[in-house]
Design a protein around this motif. Structure first.
Motif, PDB file in Angstrom:
ATOM      1  N   PRO A  33     -58.858 -29.877 -65.848  1.00  0.00           N
ATOM      2  CA  PRO A  33     -59.445 -29.455 -64.576  1.00  0.00           C
ATOM      3  C   PRO A  33     -58.954 -28.085 -64.100  1.00  0.00           C
ATOM      4  O   PRO A  33     -59.552 -27.497 -63.205  1.00  0.00           O
ATOM      5  N   ILE A  34     -57.873 -27.580 -64.688  1.00  0.00           N
ATOM      6  CA  ILE A  34     -57.357 -26.262 -64.285  1.00  0.00           C
ATOM      7  C   ILE A  34     -57.937 -25.157 -65.155  1.00  0.00           C
ATOM      8  O   ILE A  34     -58.484 -24.169 -64.658  1.00  0.00           O
ATOM      9  N   SER A  47     -50.896 -38.252 -58.917  1.00  0.00           N
ATOM     10  CA  SER A  47     -52.163 -38.488 -58.223  1.00  0.00           C
ATOM     11  C   SER A  47     -53.146 -39.278 -59.081  1.00  0.00           C
ATOM     12  O   SER A  47     -54.216 -39.672 -58.609  1.00  0.00           O
ATOM     13  N   GLY A  48     -52.815 -39.480 -60.357  1.00  0.00           N
ATOM     14  CA  GLY A  48     -53.698 -40.214 -61.260  1.00  0.00           C
ATOM     15  C   GLY A  48     -54.663 -39.329 -62.030  1.00  0.00           C
ATOM     16  O   GLY A  48     -55.436 -39.821 -62.852  1.00  0.00           O
ATOM     17  N   ILE A  49     -54.650 -38.006 -61.785  1.00  0.00           N
ATOM     18  CA  ILE A  49     -55.532 -37.069 -62.482  1.00  0.00           C
ATOM     19  C   ILE A  49     -54.878 -36.597 -63.780  1.00  0.00           C
ATOM     20  O   ILE A  49     -53.671 -36.376 -63.834  1.00  0.00           O
ATOM     21  N   THR A  50     -55.688 -36.444 -64.813  1.00  0.00           N
ATOM     22  CA  THR A  50     -55.183 -35.977 -66.111  1.00  0.00           C
ATOM     23  C   THR A  50     -55.398 -34.476 -66.268  1.00  0.00           C
ATOM     24  O   THR A  50     -56.482 -33.967 -65.989  1.00  0.00           O
ATOM     25  N   SER A  55     -51.046 -26.419 -68.649  1.00  0.00           N
ATOM     26  CA  SER A  55     -51.653 -25.937 -67.405  1.00  0.00           C
ATOM     27  C   SER A  55     -50.949 -26.496 -66.179  1.00  0.00           C
ATOM     28  O   SER A  55     -50.662 -25.758 -65.226  1.00  0.00           O
ATOM     29  N   ILE A  56     -50.657 -27.785 -66.190  1.00  0.00           N
ATOM     30  CA  ILE A  56     -50.027 -28.388 -65.012  1.00  0.00           C
ATOM     31  C   ILE A  56     -48.568 -27.943 -64.893  1.00  0.00           C
ATOM     32  O   ILE A  56     -48.045 -27.807 -63.780  1.00  0.00           O
ATOM     33  N   ASP A  57     -47.920 -27.683 -66.028  1.00  0.00           N
ATOM     34  CA  ASP A  57     -46.553 -27.139 -65.983  1.00  0.00           C
ATOM     35  C   ASP A  57     -46.545 -25.783 -65.289  1.00  0.00           C
ATOM     36  O   ASP A  57     -45.693 -25.494 -64.450  1.00  0.00           O
ATOM     37  N   THR A  58     -47.506 -24.938 -65.651  1.00  0.00           N
ATOM     38  CA  THR A  58     -47.612 -23.617 -65.032  1.00  0.00           C
ATOM     39  C   THR A  58     -47.860 -23.739 -63.536  1.00  0.00           C
ATOM     40  O   THR A  58     -47.300 -22.988 -62.725  1.00  0.00           O
ATOM     41  N   TRP A  59     -48.682 -24.713 -63.156  1.00  0.00           N
ATOM     42  CA  TRP A  59     -48.992 -24.969 -61.739  1.00  0.00           C
ATOM     43  C   TRP A  59     -47.717 -25.335 -60.973  1.00  0.00           C
ATOM     44  O   TRP A  59     -47.425 -24.795 -59.908  1.00  0.00           O
ATOM     45  N   PHE A  60     -46.937 -26.255 -61.530  1.00  0.00           N
ATOM     46  CA  PHE A  60     -45.707 -26.687 -60.863  1.00  0.00           C
ATOM     47  C   PHE A  60     -44.648 -25.579 -60.852  1.00  0.00           C
ATOM     48  O   PHE A  60     -43.930 -25.392 -59.872  1.00  0.00           O
ATOM     49  N   GLU A  61     -44.549 -24.827 -61.952  1.00  0.00           N
ATOM     50  CA  GLU A  61     -43.551 -23.760 -62.044  1.00  0.00           C
ATOM     51  C   GLU A  61     -43.835 -22.623 -61.069  1.00  0.00           C
ATOM     52  O   GLU A  61     -42.943 -21.836 -60.748  1.00  0.00           O
ATOM     53  N   SER A  62     -45.085 -22.556 -60.590  1.00  0.00           N
ATOM     54  CA  SER A  62     -45.460 -21.530 -59.604  1.00  0.00           C
ATOM     55  C   SER A  62     -45.074 -21.948 -58.189  1.00  0.00           C
ATOM     56  O   SER A  62     -45.346 -21.237 -57.227  1.00  0.00           O
ATOM     57  N   GLY A  63     -44.462 -23.127 -58.059  1.00  0.00           N
ATOM     58  CA  GLY A  63     -44.003 -23.596 -56.755  1.00  0.00           C
ATOM     59  C   GLY A  63     -44.929 -24.569 -56.071  1.00  0.00           C
ATOM     60  O   GLY A  63     -44.665 -25.010 -54.943  1.00  0.00           O
ATOM     61  N   ASN A  64     -46.046 -24.929 -56.714  1.00  0.00           N
ATOM     62  CA  ASN A  64     -46.993 -25.873 -56.105  1.00  0.00           C
ATOM     63  C   ASN A  64     -46.474 -27.307 -56.220  1.00  0.00           C
ATOM     64  O   ASN A  64     -45.914 -27.696 -57.243  1.00  0.00           O
ATOM     65  N   THR A  66     -48.653 -29.944 -55.075  1.00  0.00           N
ATOM     66  CA  THR A  66     -49.842 -30.735 -54.788  1.00  0.00           C
ATOM     67  C   THR A  66     -50.652 -30.928 -56.058  1.00  0.00           C
ATOM     68  O   THR A  66     -50.469 -30.209 -57.039  1.00  0.00           O
ATOM     69  N   CYS A  67     -51.592 -31.885 -56.008  1.00  0.00           N
ATOM     70  CA  CYS A  67     -52.517 -32.087 -57.117  1.00  0.00           C
ATOM     71  C   CYS A  67     -53.624 -31.044 -56.991  1.00  0.00           C
ATOM     72  O   CYS A  67     -54.251 -30.937 -55.928  1.00  0.00           O
ATOM     73  N   PRO A  68     -53.882 -30.246 -58.021  1.00  0.00           N
ATOM     74  CA  PRO A  68     -54.907 -29.199 -57.928  1.00  0.00           C
ATOM     75  C   PRO A  68     -56.298 -29.722 -57.584  1.00  0.00           C
ATOM     76  O   PRO A  68     -57.082 -29.028 -56.944  1.00  0.00           O
ATOM     77  N   VAL A  69     -56.617 -30.957 -57.992  1.00  0.00           N
ATOM     78  CA  VAL A  69     -57.957 -31.512 -57.765  1.00  0.00           C
ATOM     79  C   VAL A  69     -58.057 -32.174 -56.402  1.00  0.00           C
ATOM     80  O   VAL A  69     -58.971 -31.911 -55.616  1.00  0.00           O
ATOM     81  N   THR A  70     -57.107 -33.058 -56.084  1.00  0.00           N
ATOM     82  CA  THR A  70     -57.199 -33.840 -54.846  1.00  0.00           C
ATOM     83  C   THR A  70     -56.466 -33.199 -53.672  1.00  0.00           C
ATOM     84  O   THR A  70     -56.641 -33.614 -52.532  1.00  0.00           O
ATOM     85  N   ASN A  71     -55.594 -32.206 -53.971  1.00  0.00           N
ATOM     86  CA  ASN A  71     -54.770 -31.560 -52.966  1.00  0.00           C
ATOM     87  C   ASN A  71     -53.756 -32.506 -52.338  1.00  0.00           C
ATOM     88  O   ASN A  71     -53.208 -32.244 -51.261  1.00  0.00           O
TER      89      ASN A  71
END
Length: 424
Positions: A33-34, A47-50, A55-64, A66-71
């Motif tokens: 989804p990213i 959040s249950g999203i795959t 991609s999700i590692d990069t999202w978390f390492e950027s300080g986020n 939240t779930c990118p899809v559900t927020n």
């Protein structure tokens, strides 16, 4: 080439049996989804999203958080491999391989978890306390294997207190180091290079007399991990420098292992903190070795070699040794305009110390080698205040020497010191 469609379904051009280009649309459930690309390592987050793990590692390492899809705000960034989706993706790749260039995605290695690291750490700690060499080797090799699998694993090992336990292990077995423990200690050194910087408590275990002696023995063999660790330890605290130089034979160990900027950095640190070590380094031929390293060396080595020479020239015995090397002045003059600003500062300082305290022959040598014109360029291009003062004084000395010996610079006989332009 891959491209992203307007419907966010990735199209992969492939070659069909008729050699005409076709496109295969990746099923949406197989896309991250990213990135909207085919997932190679699908994982489920809280959040249950795959998502694809990268991609999700990069999202978390950027300080986020939240779930990118559900927020949805997440309480943990832990990820669980989605084996079902991965097997479906692998099956889909195999099914389309006959009519495309798709390859089956290999089964990814699951990253180590913090819980697993803590378990390994505690086993190593317990085995170290018992003096159980075999179990320590087993745990250390396991860490080594995991770290080589991915940078993520290295980070997980580093963040969960492994560094301190490894330092304790090294100190414990360095006390009675032997051929039996050599492999263990070498592997511990490798793992520790992944853990730096380490805390004061960990440093304390690596800077005991036993640990330092063991590190020096590895250094004599040319072990680059030992060289790196010693450099880091000396850079942390002057107390570590004092502890190291108190060991007999430390200068010999470094001179024997000198080969790059790492060893030169450690030597510079020792000379700067403990100037009395200069005498022993001079006896071991450090000046000749350092000058040889300046010939056709890369910039990092050149910078450190010039720093060492500059530190040596703080003492008269050092300046005498530098003057006695016939290669020094030719190399210094040759490199004036070919090195970094940092290296240039040290080079000018060495030349200034040697010429200012010499009998005039050094100034004459510099003149005949073409130093005057090059120093004019340095002054006009611009340099730091301290360097500018030294360059100006060198030029004055050379100008005076020109008049005394009737020297004319044939490369540009019109240059006179009084005609120098002001630096920019």
């Amino acid at each position: 080439m891959r491209r992203r469609g307007g419907s966010k379904k990735e199209l992969i051009p492939v070659m069909g049996t008729s050699e005409e280009e076709e496109e295969i649309t990746i099923p949406s459930q197989f896309q991250c989804p990213i990135s909207y690309e085919l997932m190679k390592d699908p994982v489920i987050i809280a959040s249950g999203i795959t998502y694809d793990r990268e991609s999700i590692d990069t999202w978390f390492e950027s300080g986020n958080r939240t779930c990118p899809v559900t927020n949805t705000v997440l309480t943990t960034s832990e990820q669980i491999p989605n084996h079902a989706i991965r097997r479906m993706i692998q099956g889909w790749c195999v099914a389309n391989k006959g009519s495309s260039s798709l390859d089956r995605i290999p089964t990814p290695r699951v990253p180590i978890t913090s819980h697993q690291v803590v378990e390994i750490r505690e086993k190593l700690s317990s085995a170290t306390r018992r003096g159980d060499h075999v179990s320590c080797v087993e745990m250390v090799k396991k860490m080594k294997r995991l770290g080589k699998e991915s940078e993520r694993n290295k980070k997980c090992l580093s963040e969960n207190g492994v560094g301190f336990v490894l330092c304790v292990c090294f100190d414990a077995f360095s006390e009675n180091a032997s051929n039996v423990t050599t492999v263990l200690l070498e592997d511990v050194l490798l793992l520790l290079t992944w853990m730096f910087p380490i805390g004061l408590e960990s440093q304390g275990k690596l800077t005991t007399t036993a640990s330092f002696k063991c590190l020096l023995s590895f250094l004599r063999r040319g072990d680059q991990n030992a060289a790196f660790l010693v450099k880091e330890l000396l850079s942390f605290d002057e107390a570590n420098v004092h502890a190291l130089v108190a060991i007999n034979g430390v200068e010999e160990a470094f001179v024997k292992s000198i080969r790059d900027s790492v060893s030169l950095t450690s030597i510079y640190r020792m000379i700067s903190v403990k100037p009395e070590t200069i005498s022993r380094f001079l006896e071991l031929g450090l000046v000749n070795l350092t000058v040889e390293m300046l010939v056709d060396s890369e910039n990092s080595v050149c910078e450190k070699a010039l720093l060492v020479l500059d530190a040596i020239c703080e003492r008269e015995e050092g300046r005498r040794e530098v003057r006695g090397n016939e290669l020094v002045m030719p190399i210094l003059v040759k490199k004036i305009l070919k090195i970094s600003e940092s290296a240039k500062k040290s080079l000018v300082s060495v030349m200034w110390k040697v010429c200012k305290t010499g009998d005039g022959s050094e100034v004459e040598d510099a003149l005949r080698l073409g130093a005057f014109k090059k120093l004019v360029v340095v002054l006009q291009v611009g340099c730091g205040d301290g360097t500018k003062e030294k360059v100006t004084e060198l030029l004055k000395m050379m100008n005076k020497q020109m008049k005394m010996i009737g020297f004319v610079d044939r490369s540009d006989s019109s240059i006179e010191f009084r005609h120098l332009k002001k630096p920019f």
